[in-house]
Design a protein around this motif. Structure first.
Motif, PDB file in Angstrom:
ATOM      1  N   CYS A 105       2.332   8.107  -6.683  1.00 41.41           N
ATOM      2  CA  CYS A 105       0.931   7.827  -6.577  1.00 41.41           C
ATOM      3  C   CYS A 105       0.059   9.067  -6.170  1.00 41.41           C
ATOM      4  CB  CYS A 105       0.722   7.108  -5.004  1.00 41.41           C
ATOM      5  SG  CYS A 105       1.451   5.373  -5.216  1.00 41.41           S
ATOM      6  N   LEU A 106      -0.758   9.294  -7.229  1.00 40.90           N
ATOM      7  CA  LEU A 106      -1.991  10.621  -7.023  1.00 40.90           C
ATOM      8  C   LEU A 106      -2.869  10.425  -5.607  1.00 40.90           C
ATOM      9  CD1 LEU A 106      -2.498  10.740 -10.898  1.00 40.90           C
ATOM     10  CD2 LEU A 106      -0.547  12.050  -9.343  1.00 40.90           C
ATOM     11  N   VAL A 107      -3.225   9.167  -5.494  1.00 42.63           N
ATOM     12  CA  VAL A 107      -3.950   8.980  -4.568  1.00 42.63           C
ATOM     13  C   VAL A 107      -3.412   7.638  -3.682  1.00 42.63           C
ATOM     14  CG1 VAL A 107      -6.058   9.701  -5.541  1.00 42.63           C
ATOM     15  CG2 VAL A 107      -5.482   7.378  -5.729  1.00 42.63           C
ATOM     16  N   LEU A 128       0.835  -0.982   0.046  1.00 44.84           N
ATOM     17  CA  LEU A 128      -0.022   0.127  -0.016  1.00 44.84           C
ATOM     18  C   LEU A 128       1.008   1.347   0.029  1.00 44.84           C
ATOM     19  CD1 LEU A 128      -2.978   0.819  -0.001  1.00 44.84           C
ATOM     20  CD2 LEU A 128      -2.773   0.923   2.569  1.00 44.84           C
ATOM     21  N   PHE A 129       0.573   2.114  -0.895  1.00 41.40           N
ATOM     22  CA  PHE A 129       1.512   3.325  -1.043  1.00 41.40           C
ATOM     23  C   PHE A 129       0.397   4.497  -0.602  1.00 41.40           C
ATOM     24  CE2 PHE A 129       3.952   0.693  -3.593  1.00 41.40           C
ATOM     25  CZ  PHE A 129       5.173   1.212  -3.541  1.00 41.40           C
ATOM     26  N   ASN A 130       1.045   5.872   0.231  1.00 41.54           N
ATOM     27  CA  ASN A 130       0.214   6.799   0.288  1.00 41.54           C
ATOM     28  C   ASN A 130       0.352   7.716  -0.902  1.00 41.54           C
ATOM     29  OD1 ASN A 130      -0.219   6.026   3.104  1.00 41.54           O
ATOM     30  ND2 ASN A 130       2.107   6.554   3.598  1.00 41.54           N
ATOM     31  N   LYS A 131      -0.761   8.660  -0.740  1.00 39.39           N
ATOM     32  CA  LYS A 131      -0.777   9.750  -1.605  1.00 39.39           C
ATOM     33  C   LYS A 131       0.612  10.490  -1.742  1.00 39.39           C
ATOM     34  CE  LYS A 131      -3.292  13.998  -2.801  1.00 39.39           C
ATOM     35  NZ  LYS A 131      -4.479  14.793  -2.739  1.00 39.39           N
ATOM     36  N   ASN A 132       1.078  10.738  -2.839  1.00 37.50           N
ATOM     37  CA  ASN A 132       2.370  11.490  -3.246  1.00 37.50           C
ATOM     38  C   ASN A 132       3.541  10.660  -2.759  1.00 37.50           C
ATOM     39  OD1 ASN A 132       1.013  13.832  -4.076  1.00 37.50           O
ATOM     40  ND2 ASN A 132       0.778  14.692  -2.160  1.00 37.50           N
ATOM     41  N   GLN A 133       3.313   9.484  -2.516  1.00 36.39           N
ATOM     42  CA  GLN A 133       4.426   8.645  -2.359  1.00 36.39           C
ATOM     43  C   GLN A 133       5.102   8.011  -3.395  1.00 36.39           C
ATOM     44  OE1 GLN A 133       3.997   5.271   0.611  1.00 36.39           O
ATOM     45  NE2 GLN A 133       5.983   4.400   0.312  1.00 36.39           N
ATOM     46  N   LYS A 161      -5.283  -0.738  -7.208  1.00 34.20           N
ATOM     47  CA  LYS A 161      -6.322   0.115  -6.650  1.00 34.20           C
ATOM     48  C   LYS A 161      -5.618   1.500  -6.744  1.00 34.20           C
ATOM     49  CE  LYS A 161      -9.603   1.104  -3.226  1.00 34.20           C
ATOM     50  NZ  LYS A 161     -10.036   0.746  -1.957  1.00 34.20           N
ATOM     51  N   GLY A 162      -6.078   2.640  -7.217  1.00 30.22           N
ATOM     52  CA  GLY A 162      -5.678   3.874  -7.038  1.00 30.22           C
ATOM     53  C   GLY A 162      -5.482   4.322  -8.394  1.00 30.22           C
ATOM     54  N   SER A 163      -4.337   5.169  -8.355  1.00 33.21           N
ATOM     55  CA  SER A 163      -3.796   5.958  -9.454  1.00 33.21           C
ATOM     56  C   SER A 163      -2.309   6.414  -9.257  1.00 33.21           C
ATOM     57  CB  SER A 163      -4.890   7.438  -9.757  1.00 33.21           C
ATOM     58  OG  SER A 163      -4.241   7.916 -10.999  1.00 33.21           O
TER      59      SER A 163
END
Length: 112
Positions: free
Chosen positions: A69-71, A5-10, A27-29
């Motif tokens: 990551c954007l989100v 799992l990556f955080n936003k902006n990571q 999942k995510g962008s």
């Protein structure tokens, strides 16, 4: 294979790094930022169920962009060794096609 799992902006990887893994966005962008991009708007956006980071792994060349990551995002990665084992057990046409497509794409992006 590893799920993370990556955080936003990571950052997933940064331009100039060694290509030790390739990724599947579950999942995510994820935004792909070329070195000349000094904005917060990505040059390309990776959507769910898309692979990224494959060019460096296939060609064994340094990363030519930053993936961030954007989100909040869930990403599966496989190592270069895992990928190489899968490719090496495949047909010569599959191996040749992967290398040719990756080389052509990298050539076009270098001209941008």
């Amino acid at each position: 294979m590893e799920k993370k799992l990556f955080n936003k902006n990571q950052s997933v990887f940064k331009v100039g790094e060694l290509p030790d893994k390739m990724y599947l966005l579950v999942k995510g962008s994820v935004g792909i930022f070329l070195p000349t991009n000094e904005t917060n708007k990505p040059n390309f956006t990776i959507q769910e169920n898309e692979l990224f980071g494959e060019m460096g792994v296939i060609e064994n060349e340094l990363r030519m962009a930053t993936a961030r990551c954007l989100v909040e995002s869930e990403i599966i990665s496989i190592t270069k060794d895992e990928f190489d084992k899968r490719v090496n057990s495949s047909d010569v046409f599959v191996k040749g096609s992967l290398k040719a497509l990756s080389y052509r794409l990298r050539s076009v992006e270098k001209k941008m």
